[in-house]
Write a protein that holds these residues in place. Structure first.
Motif, PDB file in Angstrom:
ATOM      1  N   HIS A  28       0.830  -1.200   0.000  1.00  0.00           N
ATOM      2  CA  HIS A  28       0.000   0.000   0.000  1.00  0.00           C
ATOM      3  C   HIS A  28       0.870   1.258   0.000  1.00  0.00           C
ATOM      4  O   HIS A  28       0.846   2.040   0.955  1.00  0.00           O
ATOM      5  CB  HIS A  28      -0.962  -0.010   1.194  1.00  0.00           C
ATOM      6  CG  HIS A  28      -1.927  -1.141   1.139  1.00  0.00           C
ATOM      7  ND1 HIS A  28      -3.027  -1.133   0.310  1.00  0.00           N
ATOM      8  CD2 HIS A  28      -1.937  -2.334   1.772  1.00  0.00           C
ATOM      9  CE1 HIS A  28      -3.678  -2.274   0.445  1.00  0.00           C
ATOM     10  NE2 HIS A  28      -3.037  -3.021   1.325  1.00  0.00           N
TER      11      HIS A  28
ATOM     12  N   GLU B 192       0.379   3.838  -1.631  1.00  0.00           N
ATOM     13  CA  GLU B 192      -0.469   5.028  -1.765  1.00  0.00           C
ATOM     14  C   GLU B 192      -0.593   5.791  -0.450  1.00  0.00           C
ATOM     15  O   GLU B 192      -0.868   6.997  -0.454  1.00  0.00           O
ATOM     16  CB  GLU B 192      -1.849   4.656  -2.317  1.00  0.00           C
ATOM     17  CG  GLU B 192      -2.729   3.832  -1.395  1.00  0.00           C
ATOM     18  CD  GLU B 192      -2.535   2.325  -1.499  1.00  0.00           C
ATOM     19  OE1 GLU B 192      -3.380   1.597  -0.938  1.00  0.00           O
ATOM     20  OE2 GLU B 192      -1.554   1.865  -2.117  1.00  0.00           O
TER      21      GLU B 192
ATOM     22  N   ARG C  36      -5.694  12.848  -7.726  1.00  0.00           N
ATOM     23  CA  ARG C  36      -7.030  13.174  -7.222  1.00  0.00           C
ATOM     24  C   ARG C  36      -7.805  14.074  -8.173  1.00  0.00           C
ATOM     25  O   ARG C  36      -8.996  13.916  -8.360  1.00  0.00           O
ATOM     26  CB  ARG C  36      -6.859  13.902  -5.883  1.00  0.00           C
ATOM     27  CG  ARG C  36      -7.769  13.430  -4.813  1.00  0.00           C
ATOM     28  CD  ARG C  36      -7.508  14.183  -3.545  1.00  0.00           C
ATOM     29  NE  ARG C  36      -6.676  13.340  -2.691  1.00  0.00           N
ATOM     30  CZ  ARG C  36      -5.942  13.772  -1.710  1.00  0.00           C
ATOM     31  NH1 ARG C  36      -5.876  15.039  -1.432  1.00  0.00           N
ATOM     32  NH2 ARG C  36      -5.243  12.940  -0.989  1.00  0.00           N
TER      33      ARG C  36
ATOM     34  N   ASP D 276       1.186  11.745  -1.903  1.00  0.00           N
ATOM     35  CA  ASP D 276       0.321  12.924  -1.850  1.00  0.00           C
ATOM     36  C   ASP D 276      -0.443  13.071  -3.163  1.00  0.00           C
ATOM     37  O   ASP D 276       0.069  12.737  -4.232  1.00  0.00           O
ATOM     38  CB  ASP D 276       1.153  14.190  -1.632  1.00  0.00           C
ATOM     39  CG  ASP D 276       1.901  14.166  -0.310  1.00  0.00           C
ATOM     40  OD1 ASP D 276       1.451  13.488   0.621  1.00  0.00           O
ATOM     41  OD2 ASP D 276       2.950  14.840  -0.214  1.00  0.00           O
TER      42      ASP D 276
ATOM     43  N   GLU E 199      -8.152   8.668  -4.453  1.00  0.00           N
ATOM     44  CA  GLU E 199      -8.579   7.811  -3.350  1.00  0.00           C
ATOM     45  C   GLU E 199      -9.573   6.765  -3.837  1.00  0.00           C
ATOM     46  O   GLU E 199     -10.315   6.988  -4.785  1.00  0.00           O
ATOM     47  CB  GLU E 199      -9.203   8.672  -2.246  1.00  0.00           C
ATOM     48  CG  GLU E 199      -8.196   9.619  -1.625  1.00  0.00           C
ATOM     49  CD  GLU E 199      -8.819  10.527  -0.574  1.00  0.00           C
ATOM     50  OE1 GLU E 199      -9.914  10.206  -0.083  1.00  0.00           O
ATOM     51  OE2 GLU E 199      -8.190  11.539  -0.257  1.00  0.00           O
ATOM     52  N   GLY E 200      -9.563   5.619  -3.188  1.00  0.00           N
ATOM     53  CA  GLY E 200     -10.531   4.578  -3.495  1.00  0.00           C
ATOM     54  C   GLY E 200     -10.155   3.684  -4.665  1.00  0.00           C
ATOM     55  O   GLY E 200     -10.885   2.758  -4.986  1.00  0.00           O
TER      56      GLY E 200
END
Length: 157
Positions: A47, A49, A92, A53, A57-58
């Motif tokens: 992980h 992630e 993002r 930065d 997400e998800g």
């Protein structure tokens, strides 16, 4: 059985701070029964992630990619414990990640923006298979990684 296992990894922050050691969390991957074996370690999903930065997400592992470094240029044998470089690919807001200033500084005059490493870069170490046999990295690995990053841009450009 323990679900979460951390391994020591090296973080190259995109904001130009010095590389540091961070815990790379891994969790058990669900794999089909026909792949299960008593002789093989279970596969673990890293992980990275958590340390990246601006990453979407998800999406989990779909928001980053990885690159294996099994030897340096000119070596005729592979590393006993190669490296796996994690880099973000989905931000993002859909914008490109910022150029990684820590790696840009390492590359100096060899820096080429079109193949620049972007975002926070996480480097782990493994034996045999990156998803079944991760091991702890240390700052002693930094000179080897610095040598690699000096002459290699981000893959996939």
């Amino acid at each position: 059985m323990e679900q979460i296992v951390n391994f020591k990894a090296i973080l190259f922050p995109s904001d130009g701070r010095q590389p540091t050691m961070v815990p790379l969390m891994t969790s058990l991957m669900s794999i089909p029964a026909h792949h299960a074996s008593y002789t093989h370690s279970p596969s673990r999903m890293p992980h990275p992630e958590v340390h990246m930065d601006y990453i979407a997400e998800g999406l989990g592992p779909r928001a980053w990619k990885y690159h294996l470094v099994e030897a340096l240029d000119g070596m005729n044998r592979k590393f006993a414990a190669p490296y796996i470089i994690f880099y973000p690919v989905v931000s993002r807001d859909g914008m490109p990640f910022p150029v990684n200033k820590a790696i840009q500084e390492i590359q100096g005059s060899a820096f080429i923006e079109s193949v620049a490493w972007r975002g926070n870069i996480v480097v782990a170490k493994y034996r045999e298979n990156p998803f079944t046999s991760m091991i702890d990295a240390s700052m002693a690995d930094f000179p080897i990684l610095k040598n690699y990053l000096l002459t290699h841009g981000c893959p996939g450009h």
